[in-house]
Design a protein around this motif. Structure first.
Motif, mmCIF file in Angstrom:
data_model
loop_
_atom_site.group_PDB
_atom_site.id
_atom_site.type_symbol
_atom_site.label_atom_id
_atom_site.label_comp_id
_atom_site.label_asym_id
_atom_site.label_seq_id
_atom_site.Cartn_x
_atom_site.Cartn_y
_atom_site.Cartn_z
ATOM 1 N N LEU A 102 0.816 -1.212 0.000
ATOM 2 C CA LEU A 102 0.000 0.000 0.000
ATOM 3 C C LEU A 102 0.853 1.267 0.000
ATOM 4 N N HIS A 103 2.103 1.166 0.404
ATOM 5 C CA HIS A 103 2.987 2.330 0.428
ATOM 6 C C HIS A 103 3.192 2.921 -0.967
ATOM 7 N N SER A 104 2.936 2.115 -1.989
ATOM 8 C CA SER A 104 3.111 2.600 -3.369
ATOM 9 C C SER A 104 2.004 3.554 -3.800
ATOM 10 N N GLN A 105 0.859 3.514 -3.107
ATOM 11 C CA GLN A 105 -0.297 4.313 -3.525
ATOM 12 C C GLN A 105 -0.244 5.694 -2.870
ATOM 13 N N VAL A 106 0.799 6.442 -3.190
ATOM 14 C CA VAL A 106 1.065 7.719 -2.516
ATOM 15 C C VAL A 106 0.029 8.794 -2.850
ATOM 16 N N GLN A 107 -0.809 8.557 -3.859
ATOM 17 C CA GLN A 107 -1.805 9.541 -4.269
ATOM 18 C C GLN A 107 -3.103 9.430 -3.477
ATOM 19 N N LEU A 108 -3.231 8.406 -2.615
ATOM 20 C CA LEU A 108 -4.468 8.191 -1.864
ATOM 21 C C LEU A 108 -4.803 9.379 -0.970
ATOM 22 N N THR A 109 -6.097 9.755 -0.955
ATOM 23 C CA THR A 109 -6.554 10.815 -0.053
ATOM 24 C C THR A 109 -7.427 10.255 1.068
ATOM 25 N N ARG A 110 -7.894 9.001 0.908
ATOM 26 C CA ARG A 110 -8.705 8.377 1.957
ATOM 27 C C ARG A 110 -8.454 6.879 1.944
ATOM 28 N N ILE A 111 -8.262 6.327 3.143
ATOM 29 C CA ILE A 111 -8.053 4.878 3.245
ATOM 30 C C ILE A 111 -8.739 4.366 4.506
ATOM 31 N N GLU A 112 -9.438 3.235 4.372
ATOM 32 C CA GLU A 112 -10.086 2.579 5.502
ATOM 33 C C GLU A 112 -9.698 1.108 5.477
ATOM 34 N N LEU A 113 -9.098 0.648 6.550
ATOM 35 C CA LEU A 113 -8.695 -0.746 6.669
ATOM 36 C C LEU A 113 -9.304 -1.303 7.953
ATOM 37 N N SER A 114 -9.996 -2.422 7.849
ATOM 38 C CA SER A 114 -10.592 -2.995 9.056
ATOM 39 C C SER A 114 -10.621 -4.515 8.967
#
Length: 236
Positions: free
Chosen positions: A201-213
């Motif tokens: 997931l570190h590669s997706q530097v453009q993300l503005t929102r992330i939810e992990l559960s």
């Protein structure tokens, strides 16, 4: 003979009206738009198939999968959307209830149906803009996400496969979801109850929102991993 007023409407206006006819959850039934619009007259049929936006949302749930002509209809949707970007909603929740009463052979047959579905979509992965839904874990983990170059939103919830039951190829352990190849347009990511390679997931530097559960072992997200992820994704 006299024409009804609706028959005198120009194609451009008909196309605009057709946009309002498609329900929030399009289905593959002949009495539901957009398919219904193709059965009124030759003019409506032509306009409906040329209004490519009518066919860009795919709702793939067990109700639609149970349609007798599901696969031919799926190809009609893909062809009629004419390479427009696709928004795909998948809901296979019923697999978790029904498999309790299925034999192993029938369960594998159901898995094969889902595999055929994703295989049919594979050539169009490049134009998937939004993918969200509820998948069996093994199916979600096998998605070739790096092929979805236009993907802006990804929201996946994993359903447990039957415990201890191998899939049709004899595998019983799900592959980790790997997102190490950057998806340049992806902004929103939600992953729930899935096995994920957190480092990828570190590669997706453009993300503005992330939810992990409820991430599945061995990918539990501890406090150190969360801090590392926050450091790697500066736009959150």
């Amino acid at each position: 003979c006299m024409q009804a007023p609706v028959q005198r409407l120009p194609d451009e206006l008909l196309s605009t009206i057709f946009d309002y006819c498609v329900p929030e959850k399009p289905c593959f039934k002949s009495d539901c738009a957009p398919l219904l619009l193709t059965q009124v007259s030759s003019q409506w049929r032509k306009v409906a198939f040329e209004t490519h936006e009518l066919w860009t949302r795919l709702v793939l749930d067990n109700d639609n999968l149970n349609c007798k002509e599901f696969m031919p209809l799926l190809y009609i949707w893909l062809e009629s959307s004419d390479e427009r970007l696709l928004d795909i909603d998948v809901d296979l929740t019923r697999i978790n209830i029904r498999t309790l009463k299925l034999t192993i052979d029938k369960f594998h047959a159901r898995q094969k149906t889902y595999q055929n579905l994703m295989a049919a979509l594979y050539p169009d992965y490049w134009r998937v803009r939004s993918l969200q839904g509820i998948f069996p874990v093994s199916m979600a983990a096998s998605l070739v996400l790096h092929k979805m170059k236009a993907l802006e939103r990804l929201n996946l919830i994993g359903l447990p496969d039957v415990i201890g039951l191998p899939d049709a190829d004899g595998h019983s352990e799900a592959t980790l979801i790997d997102m190490s190849r950057r998806l340049p347009h992806l902004r929103m990511l939600t992953l729930d109850n899935l096995p994920v390679n957190l480092r990828s997931l570190h590669s997706q530097v453009q993300l503005t929102r992330i939810e992990l559960s409820d991430l599945r072992s061995p990918t539990w997200l501890d406090s150190q991993g969360a801090v590392s992820l926050l450091d790697a994704l500066p736009k959150l």
